[in-house]
Design a protein around this motif. Structure first.
Motif, PDB file in Angstrom:
ATOM      1  N   ARG A  70       0.821  -1.209   0.000  1.00  0.00           N
ATOM      2  CA  ARG A  70       0.000   0.000   0.000  1.00  0.00           C
ATOM      3  C   ARG A  70       0.857   1.261   0.000  1.00  0.00           C
ATOM      4  O   ARG A  70       0.556   2.227  -0.699  1.00  0.00           O
ATOM      5  CB  ARG A  70      -0.944  -0.013   1.207  1.00  0.00           C
ATOM      6  N   VAL A  71       1.932   1.246   0.792  1.00  0.00           N
ATOM      7  CA  VAL A  71       2.814   2.418   0.852  1.00  0.00           C
ATOM      8  C   VAL A  71       3.443   2.677  -0.512  1.00  0.00           C
ATOM      9  O   VAL A  71       3.434   3.814  -1.018  1.00  0.00           O
ATOM     10  CB  VAL A  71       3.906   2.220   1.925  1.00  0.00           C
ATOM     11  N   TRP A  72       3.982   1.626  -1.126  1.00  0.00           N
ATOM     12  CA  TRP A  72       4.621   1.807  -2.432  1.00  0.00           C
ATOM     13  C   TRP A  72       3.607   2.171  -3.509  1.00  0.00           C
ATOM     14  O   TRP A  72       3.914   2.927  -4.431  1.00  0.00           O
ATOM     15  CB  TRP A  72       5.400   0.554  -2.819  1.00  0.00           C
ATOM     16  N   ALA A  73       2.380   1.636  -3.406  1.00  0.00           N
ATOM     17  CA  ALA A  73       1.352   1.974  -4.385  1.00  0.00           C
ATOM     18  C   ALA A  73       0.995   3.457  -4.288  1.00  0.00           C
ATOM     19  O   ALA A  73       0.824   4.144  -5.312  1.00  0.00           O
ATOM     20  CB  ALA A  73       0.109   1.118  -4.161  1.00  0.00           C
ATOM     21  N   THR A  74       0.867   3.947  -3.069  1.00  0.00           N
ATOM     22  CA  THR A  74       0.565   5.367  -2.885  1.00  0.00           C
ATOM     23  C   THR A  74       1.714   6.228  -3.385  1.00  0.00           C
ATOM     24  O   THR A  74       1.507   7.257  -4.049  1.00  0.00           O
ATOM     25  CB  THR A  74       0.289   5.667  -1.399  1.00  0.00           C
ATOM     26  N   ALA A 129       9.194  11.560   0.632  1.00  0.00           N
ATOM     27  CA  ALA A 129       7.799  11.174   0.407  1.00  0.00           C
ATOM     28  C   ALA A 129       7.533   9.763   0.915  1.00  0.00           C
ATOM     29  O   ALA A 129       6.497   9.489   1.539  1.00  0.00           O
ATOM     30  CB  ALA A 129       7.465  11.275  -1.078  1.00  0.00           C
ATOM     31  N   LEU A 130       8.479   8.864   0.660  1.00  0.00           N
ATOM     32  CA  LEU A 130       8.329   7.478   1.120  1.00  0.00           C
ATOM     33  C   LEU A 130       8.317   7.419   2.638  1.00  0.00           C
ATOM     34  O   LEU A 130       7.487   6.721   3.238  1.00  0.00           O
ATOM     35  CB  LEU A 130       9.459   6.617   0.556  1.00  0.00           C
ATOM     36  N   HIS A 131       9.230   8.144   3.282  1.00  0.00           N
ATOM     37  CA  HIS A 131       9.294   8.142   4.741  1.00  0.00           C
ATOM     38  C   HIS A 131       8.002   8.696   5.349  1.00  0.00           C
ATOM     39  O   HIS A 131       7.513   8.182   6.368  1.00  0.00           O
ATOM     40  CB  HIS A 131      10.491   8.964   5.211  1.00  0.00           C
ATOM     41  N   GLU A 132       7.453   9.724   4.737  1.00  0.00           N
ATOM     42  CA  GLU A 132       6.192  10.288   5.221  1.00  0.00           C
ATOM     43  C   GLU A 132       5.084   9.247   5.177  1.00  0.00           C
ATOM     44  O   GLU A 132       4.316   9.082   6.138  1.00  0.00           O
ATOM     45  CB  GLU A 132       5.812  11.490   4.360  1.00  0.00           C
ATOM     46  N   LEU A 133       5.011   8.517   4.072  1.00  0.00           N
ATOM     47  CA  LEU A 133       3.983   7.491   3.928  1.00  0.00           C
ATOM     48  C   LEU A 133       4.199   6.335   4.901  1.00  0.00           C
ATOM     49  O   LEU A 133       3.238   5.809   5.479  1.00  0.00           O
ATOM     50  CB  LEU A 133       3.976   6.972   2.486  1.00  0.00           C
ATOM     51  N   ASP A 183       3.246   7.395   8.436  1.00  0.00           N
ATOM     52  CA  ASP A 183       1.793   7.452   8.558  1.00  0.00           C
ATOM     53  C   ASP A 183       1.212   6.052   8.682  1.00  0.00           C
ATOM     54  O   ASP A 183       0.273   5.819   9.451  1.00  0.00           O
ATOM     55  CB  ASP A 183       1.191   8.164   7.343  1.00  0.00           C
ATOM     56  N   ASP A 184       1.797   5.103   7.955  1.00  0.00           N
ATOM     57  CA  ASP A 184       1.317   3.725   8.007  1.00  0.00           C
ATOM     58  C   ASP A 184       1.556   3.105   9.384  1.00  0.00           C
ATOM     59  O   ASP A 184       0.731   2.338   9.877  1.00  0.00           O
ATOM     60  CB  ASP A 184       2.004   2.874   6.933  1.00  0.00           C
ATOM     61  N   VAL A 185       2.692   3.435  10.015  1.00  0.00           N
ATOM     62  CA  VAL A 185       2.968   2.923  11.356  1.00  0.00           C
ATOM     63  C   VAL A 185       1.901   3.412  12.330  1.00  0.00           C
ATOM     64  O   VAL A 185       1.471   2.673  13.220  1.00  0.00           O
ATOM     65  CB  VAL A 185       4.367   3.359  11.832  1.00  0.00           C
ATOM     66  N   ARG A 186       1.445   4.660  12.142  1.00  0.00           N
ATOM     67  CA  ARG A 186       0.434   5.233  13.044  1.00  0.00           C
ATOM     68  C   ARG A 186      -0.961   4.706  12.758  1.00  0.00           C
ATOM     69  O   ARG A 186      -1.757   4.518  13.687  1.00  0.00           O
ATOM     70  CB  ARG A 186       0.428   6.762  12.917  1.00  0.00           C
ATOM     71  N   TYR A 221      13.638   1.509  10.146  1.00  0.00           N
ATOM     72  CA  TYR A 221      14.160   2.439  11.146  1.00  0.00           C
ATOM     73  C   TYR A 221      13.577   2.125  12.521  1.00  0.00           C
ATOM     74  O   TYR A 221      12.441   1.657  12.638  1.00  0.00           O
ATOM     75  CB  TYR A 221      13.853   3.883  10.749  1.00  0.00           C
ATOM     76  N   GLU A 222      14.374   2.398  13.546  1.00  0.00           N
ATOM     77  CA  GLU A 222      14.021   1.987  14.895  1.00  0.00           C
ATOM     78  C   GLU A 222      12.658   2.499  15.347  1.00  0.00           C
ATOM     79  O   GLU A 222      11.887   1.753  15.959  1.00  0.00           O
ATOM     80  CB  GLU A 222      15.097   2.442  15.888  1.00  0.00           C
ATOM     81  N   HIS A 223      12.335   3.763  15.056  1.00  0.00           N
ATOM     82  CA  HIS A 223      11.066   4.300  15.552  1.00  0.00           C
ATOM     83  C   HIS A 223       9.869   3.571  14.935  1.00  0.00           C
ATOM     84  O   HIS A 223       8.842   3.394  15.592  1.00  0.00           O
ATOM     85  CB  HIS A 223      10.974   5.811  15.299  1.00  0.00           C
ATOM     86  N   ARG A 224      10.031   3.102  13.688  1.00  0.00           N
ATOM     87  CA  ARG A 224       8.932   2.352  13.071  1.00  0.00           C
ATOM     88  C   ARG A 224       8.827   0.956  13.681  1.00  0.00           C
ATOM     89  O   ARG A 224       7.726   0.445  13.906  1.00  0.00           O
ATOM     90  CB  ARG A 224       9.134   2.253  11.564  1.00  0.00           C
TER      91      ARG A 224
END
Length: 222
Positions: free
Chosen positions: A31-35, A75-79, A82-85, A114-117
């Motif tokens: 979903r992230v890559w599709a967006t 842009a990828l990191h933002e998506l 958001d997906d983690v949340r 990344y660690e936070h995710r």
């Protein structure tokens, strides 16, 4: 008879990949890559096929060579954040039992994320987080380089030959093998080339992983 504490041998350690091994994130990644692909007018399936085999910056170079890679990554990191949340995550069957049974000092996470995710996903799935977590920011070279797994072993105080790597992907398997570690594959219908043992699911591997961790390095009273 006098009780005496004896050492059976060197302690064994288990190093886990995260996505695809402990956390079922395939749907989320798609979903992230599709967006992301939609933002750049690209075919989602084509982008995802490349993303499965390469790191993000390499993916951008192949699928969007005319775009600024730093903007693509932002842009990828933002998506992804958001997906983690907001995304729905699930731990693979057996993950909770396995990680809750292993002593925290005897295992580590080695991830290209990344660690936070990772912490966000583990919090949402109820999985414990160990003392050692090697993420993408901790190393200059990611999988299939052996560097992430070697760093995890160093932080655990372990020798590579006393480490078991649990992986689901070819790049991670290669990284573990190049690090001189035992590598078992999970969650795949077909064994990844090079693995020492293959299990169709993480659940199938749980008893053997626990047996490996306890076989050596445990103290007994005689």
């Amino acid at each position: 008879m006098t009780s005496e504490l004896v050492q059976a041998g060197p302690r064994k350690y288990v190093l886990f990949d995260v996505d695809g091994t402990l956390i079922d994130a395939v749907g989320n990644q798609r979903r992230v890559w599709a967006t992301w692909a939609g933002r750049y007018g690209l075919d989602a399936d084509d982008v995802y096929r490349v993303a499965l085999r390469t790191r993000p910056m390499e993916t951008f170079a192949k699928v969007a060579p005319d775009q600024d890679p730093k903007e693509c990554l932002a842009a990828l990191h933002e998506l992804e954040d958001d997906d983690v949340r907001s995304g729905v995550y699930a731990a693979f069957d057996g993950a909770s039992e396995l990680l809750s049974t292993l002593p925290l000092e005897a295992w580590a996470l080695v991830t290209s994320n990344y660690e936070h995710r990772v912490r966000g996903r583990f919090a949402r799935t109820g999985l414990p987080v160990p003392r050692v977590l090697v993420d993408a920011a901790a190393v200059a070279e990611g999988k299939p380089s052996p560097v992430p797994y070697l760093l995890a072993a160093e932080q655990l105080g372990a020798q590579p030959e006393n480490c078991l790597v649990i992986e689901d992907a070819p790049s991670g398997v290669e990284a573990g093998l190049r690090a001189g570690m035992t590598v078992w594959g999970v969650n795949a219908a077909v064994a990844v080339a090079g693995v020492h043992r293959h299990f169709g699911s993480l659940r199938e591997a749980v008893p053997d992983i626990l047996a490996y961790a306890r076989l050596e390095g445990s103290a007994g009273v005689v």
